[in-house]
Structures are given as C-alpha cells and as structure tokens.
Design a protein around this motif. Structure first.
Motif, mmCIF file in Angstrom:
data_model
loop_
_atom_site.group_PDB
_atom_site.id
_atom_site.type_symbol
_atom_site.label_atom_id
_atom_site.label_comp_id
_atom_site.label_asym_id
_atom_site.label_seq_id
_atom_site.Cartn_x
_atom_site.Cartn_y
_atom_site.Cartn_z
ATOM 1 N N PRO B 171 47.026 39.633 32.079
ATOM 2 C CA PRO B 171 46.956 41.106 32.144
ATOM 3 C C PRO B 171 45.807 41.672 31.315
ATOM 4 C CG PRO B 171 48.908 40.371 30.935
ATOM 5 C CD PRO B 171 48.330 39.165 31.586
ATOM 6 N N ILE B 172 45.423 40.964 30.258
ATOM 7 C CA ILE B 172 44.282 41.429 29.454
ATOM 8 C C ILE B 172 43.013 41.407 30.297
ATOM 9 C CG2 ILE B 172 42.865 40.963 27.417
ATOM 10 C CD1 ILE B 172 45.348 39.862 26.048
ATOM 11 N N ILE B 173 42.844 40.328 31.085
ATOM 12 C CA ILE B 173 41.655 40.260 31.952
ATOM 13 C C ILE B 173 41.666 41.410 32.962
ATOM 14 C CG2 ILE B 173 40.435 38.903 33.700
ATOM 15 C CD1 ILE B 173 41.447 36.384 32.342
ATOM 16 N N TYR B 174 42.823 41.609 33.613
ATOM 17 C CA TYR B 174 42.928 42.671 34.618
ATOM 18 C C TYR B 174 42.602 44.038 34.045
ATOM 19 C CZ TYR B 174 45.016 39.875 38.326
ATOM 20 O OH TYR B 174 45.224 38.962 39.307
ATOM 21 N N LYS B 175 43.166 44.326 32.874
ATOM 22 C CA LYS B 175 43.102 45.676 32.330
ATOM 23 C C LYS B 175 41.909 45.897 31.411
ATOM 24 C CE LYS B 175 46.292 47.681 34.417
ATOM 25 N NZ LYS B 175 45.943 48.840 35.236
ATOM 26 N N SER B 176 41.164 44.803 31.109
ATOM 27 C CA SER B 176 40.114 44.903 30.092
ATOM 28 C C SER B 176 39.089 45.982 30.403
ATOM 29 C CB SER B 176 39.422 43.544 29.934
ATOM 30 O OG SER B 176 38.983 43.074 31.184
ATOM 31 N N VAL B 177 38.756 46.159 31.697
ATOM 32 C CA VAL B 177 37.728 47.145 32.020
ATOM 33 C C VAL B 177 38.257 48.579 31.918
ATOM 34 C CG1 VAL B 177 36.132 45.775 33.377
ATOM 35 C CG2 VAL B 177 38.178 46.678 34.459
ATOM 36 N N ASP B 178 39.588 48.745 31.898
ATOM 37 C CA ASP B 178 40.161 50.082 31.743
ATOM 38 C C ASP B 178 40.505 50.381 30.293
ATOM 39 O OD1 ASP B 178 40.059 50.286 34.524
ATOM 40 O OD2 ASP B 178 42.050 49.403 34.744
ATOM 41 N N TRP B 179 40.943 49.354 29.544
ATOM 42 C CA TRP B 179 41.410 49.566 28.171
ATOM 43 C C TRP B 179 40.273 49.734 27.178
ATOM 44 C CZ3 TRP B 179 45.706 45.216 27.940
ATOM 45 C CH2 TRP B 179 46.827 45.664 28.653
ATOM 46 N N TRP B 180 39.191 48.977 27.398
ATOM 47 C CA TRP B 180 38.101 49.031 26.431
ATOM 48 C C TRP B 180 36.848 49.576 27.086
ATOM 49 C CZ3 TRP B 180 41.290 44.572 26.385
ATOM 50 C CH2 TRP B 180 42.038 44.413 25.207
ATOM 51 N N TYR B 181 36.002 50.203 26.294
ATOM 52 C CA TYR B 181 34.699 50.598 26.799
ATOM 53 C C TYR B 181 33.910 49.333 27.064
ATOM 54 C CZ TYR B 181 30.047 52.419 27.181
ATOM 55 O OH TYR B 181 28.793 52.695 27.636
ATOM 56 N N SER B 182 33.326 49.239 28.248
ATOM 57 C CA SER B 182 32.753 47.960 28.649
ATOM 58 C C SER B 182 31.526 48.176 29.508
ATOM 59 C CB SER B 182 33.811 47.188 29.435
ATOM 60 O OG SER B 182 33.235 46.082 30.068
ATOM 61 N N LEU B 183 30.619 47.212 29.463
ATOM 62 C CA LEU B 183 29.492 47.239 30.384
ATOM 63 C C LEU B 183 29.955 46.899 31.791
ATOM 64 C CD1 LEU B 183 26.496 45.434 28.615
ATOM 65 C CD2 LEU B 183 26.618 47.808 29.345
ATOM 66 N N HIS B 184 31.034 46.097 31.856
ATOM 67 C CA HIS B 184 31.511 45.622 33.141
ATOM 68 C C HIS B 184 32.097 46.775 33.943
ATOM 69 C CE1 HIS B 184 33.556 43.222 36.146
ATOM 70 N NE2 HIS B 184 32.958 42.143 35.691
ATOM 71 N N GLN B 185 31.736 46.853 35.214
ATOM 72 C CA GLN B 185 32.243 47.957 36.024
ATOM 73 C C GLN B 185 33.706 47.728 36.403
ATOM 74 O OE1 GLN B 185 29.302 47.234 39.137
ATOM 75 N NE2 GLN B 185 30.969 47.076 40.591
ATOM 76 N N PRO B 186 34.477 48.815 36.590
ATOM 77 C CA PRO B 186 35.875 48.661 37.019
ATOM 78 C C PRO B 186 35.944 48.138 38.452
ATOM 79 C CG PRO B 186 35.410 50.918 36.316
ATOM 80 C CD PRO B 186 34.104 50.216 36.442
#
Lengths: 70, 246
Positions: B171-186
């Motif tokens: 679930p951390i991988i799935y939600k990582s782009v929503d939970w943290w500010y990230s370069l990776h696009q949602p």
C-alpha cells in the motif's frame, strides 16, 4: 506511422537514446525470463537421464533390476 | 471445487496442465507484447509535455504493475504454505520471486532512463522510487533466505514470513505518489472516475499490461515446472518422463 523515416524513429527528437536503451534492456530481461527456465529444465532432464543410464549399467553388471521403485 | 484443489496438489497433473497452458499462452504473450510495443513506439503521437521520452511508459508501467501483482502471488502462496502446508504453494512462492525481482528491476531501470530527460536526474530518493527499491530487496531477500537454509522446510517458512511482513510495503507503493510530494506523476489510469490518458495512448498501454501479465504467468509456470521435476525426481512419473525424453 508517426515518424517520417527510419532515422526519425531512431532519433525520436533527441530522446532516442533513452527510449531505445530502455526497450533494449527490457527485451534482454524478458528473454532471460523465458529462456532461463527451459535451460534449467534441459539440464535437469539431462542429469536425470545420466542417472538412469548409470543405474542401468550398474544393474547389468550385478544382474539386478534398474527400477527399484515405480 | 474440492476435486480441483485435490488435483492442484497433484504434481503430475499440474506439470501436464501447465505444459499445455504454456504452449499457447507464451506465443500469445510474446505476440501481444510485440504488437503493443510497436504500436506504442511508432504509431502513437508524442506526449505534449514530455515529447518522445514518454514512450518508455509502454514498458515501465506494465513492468511496475505486474511486479506488484507478482508480490501478491508470492505472499498469498507463502500464506497458503504456512497455513495448510501445501507443497505446491511453496513451489509457487519460490517461482514467483525471481520473476518479480526481474520485473521490479525493469521498472526501476526504465524509470531511471525515463527520469533523465524528463526530470533531469536518473535517481531521486522519493517515496515511490524508494518503496519500489524496497520491493526489489524483498524479492531478492526471499531468494537469498531460501538459499541460506539447509533445511528447506524451515527455509520455506522463513521466506513465507518475510514475504508476508513485506506486504506492508505494497500500500505504501500504491499511495506514495498521493501521500508525499514527489517527482513521480500520479496514476493516469483509474478504475473509478476519469482516466487522464488519451484513448490512443491507453489502448497500446493496456495491451502491454495484459501481455506482461501473461508473460509473468508463463515465467511463473515454467519455473514451477522445473521445481516440480526437481522435487519429484525420484518418483515413477518423472523417471518415465525422462525416459521418454523430457
């Protein structure tokens, strides 16, 4: 086709190096995924066949059956 | 229903049925991937912001999606092995690990190559990428743990426990782009609500994802078949199979 020529498809507007290297690495890994099990299977079958031959040879010398259990 | 589970526990049956599945699924998977990749590479328009580098998506996204799905297979097989001591589940868990590791590796490498022209860097320690790296280490950890034990029954149980503990990461991988500010696009594809990807790009991508799933299944089954032969090497059916030429 989106690209006008083979050269344009290779260059991809400057991104060709990135795109084609990514696809090349992926192709190598996928080829390994497919080939590795069949190579291991061949090796295992050859090994088991060797065991069978040795057992058949040994049983001819001693006059015993080569199939202890089946 | 019960007879199916009964058959599933029968190695000769599983060996035979997986062989006949592979005979048609593998060519189909390869064909699907070739068509999907050529479609994505040559017959779609470039992304309006990323240009042509976005074409890496057609392998990066399927590899990442199936790498995660492979972890479910490994963890669920591990759980079945722990609870019911089903030998075939143990075989499946160990067969999934190298395939999952390879796909996670592909996702990370293609992501790095995509990152260079898009973000200006090969690597950032952001949540999505770091959690995917942990996924790779979990797969490799299961393989290494199994090799480390001499007692293979104990090895399998330890691997199953590691695989189950590691599911925290999913679930951390799935939600990582929503939970943290990230370069990776949602995610651009959503099952609920609208997807933010044009259909002309979506169809080749879906074909590639389906093909990667099929390839994963093929590699999983092929690895399981080798393991079944190895474990059953002293039985009559394997001996007969070897006599007949494998």
């Amino acid at each position: 086709m989106y690209f006008d020529s083979f050269q344009a498809a290779m260059a991809m507007g400057g991104h060709g190096v990135y795109v084609w290297s990514a696809y090349g690495i992926t192709a190598l890994v996928i080829a390994q995924l497919v080939l590795w099990p069949s190579a291991r299977k061949k090796r295992l079958v050859a090994e088991l066949r060797g065991e069978q031959r040795r057992r058949a040879g040994a049983s001819q010398e001693t006059g015993q059956s080569d199939r202890e259990s089946s | 229903m019960w007879s199916f589970f009964h058959k599933l526990g029968s190695p000769p049956w599983l060996y035979r049925i997986s062989g006949s599945i592979l005979r048609w699924l593998l060519p189909l998977a390869v064909l699907g991937l070739v068509v999907g990749v050529l479609w994505g590479l040559l017959y779609t328009a470039p992304d309006f912001r990323q240009g042509n580098s976005y074409r890496i998506m057609y392998i990066h996204v399927p590899a990442a999606v199936v790498a995660l799905a492979g972890y479910y297979v490994m963890a669920i097989a591990g759980a079945i092995n722990l609870i019911w001591r089903m030998k075939i589940a143990d075989v499946a868990m160990l067969a999934a690990a190298p395939v999952g590791a390879a796909l996670t590796f592909v996702a990370l490498v293609t992501g790095a190559i995509w990152g260079k022209p898009t973000w200006g860097t090969w690597w950032v320690w952001d949540a999505r990428i770091t959690s995917m790296l942990i996924l790779l280490f979990l797969y490799l950890g299961v393989i290494a743990l199994y090799e480390a034990y001499d007692n293979k029954t104990a090895a399998s149980r330890a691997c199953a426990v590691l695989a189950l503990v590691g599911t925290v990461n999913i679930p951390i991988i799935y939600k990582s782009v929503d939970w943290w500010y990230s370069l990776h696009q949602p995610a651009s594809i959503k099952f609920t609500g609208g997807s933010t990807i044009d259909p002309s790009m979506l169809y080749p991508l879906l074909l590639c994802i389906v093909s990667f799933y099929a390839l994963f299944t093929c590699a999983l089954l092929a690895n399981m078949r080798v393991a079944i032969l190895d474990r059953e090497r002293r039985t009559g059916w394997v001996q007969r199979l070897v006599e007949e030429g494998g």
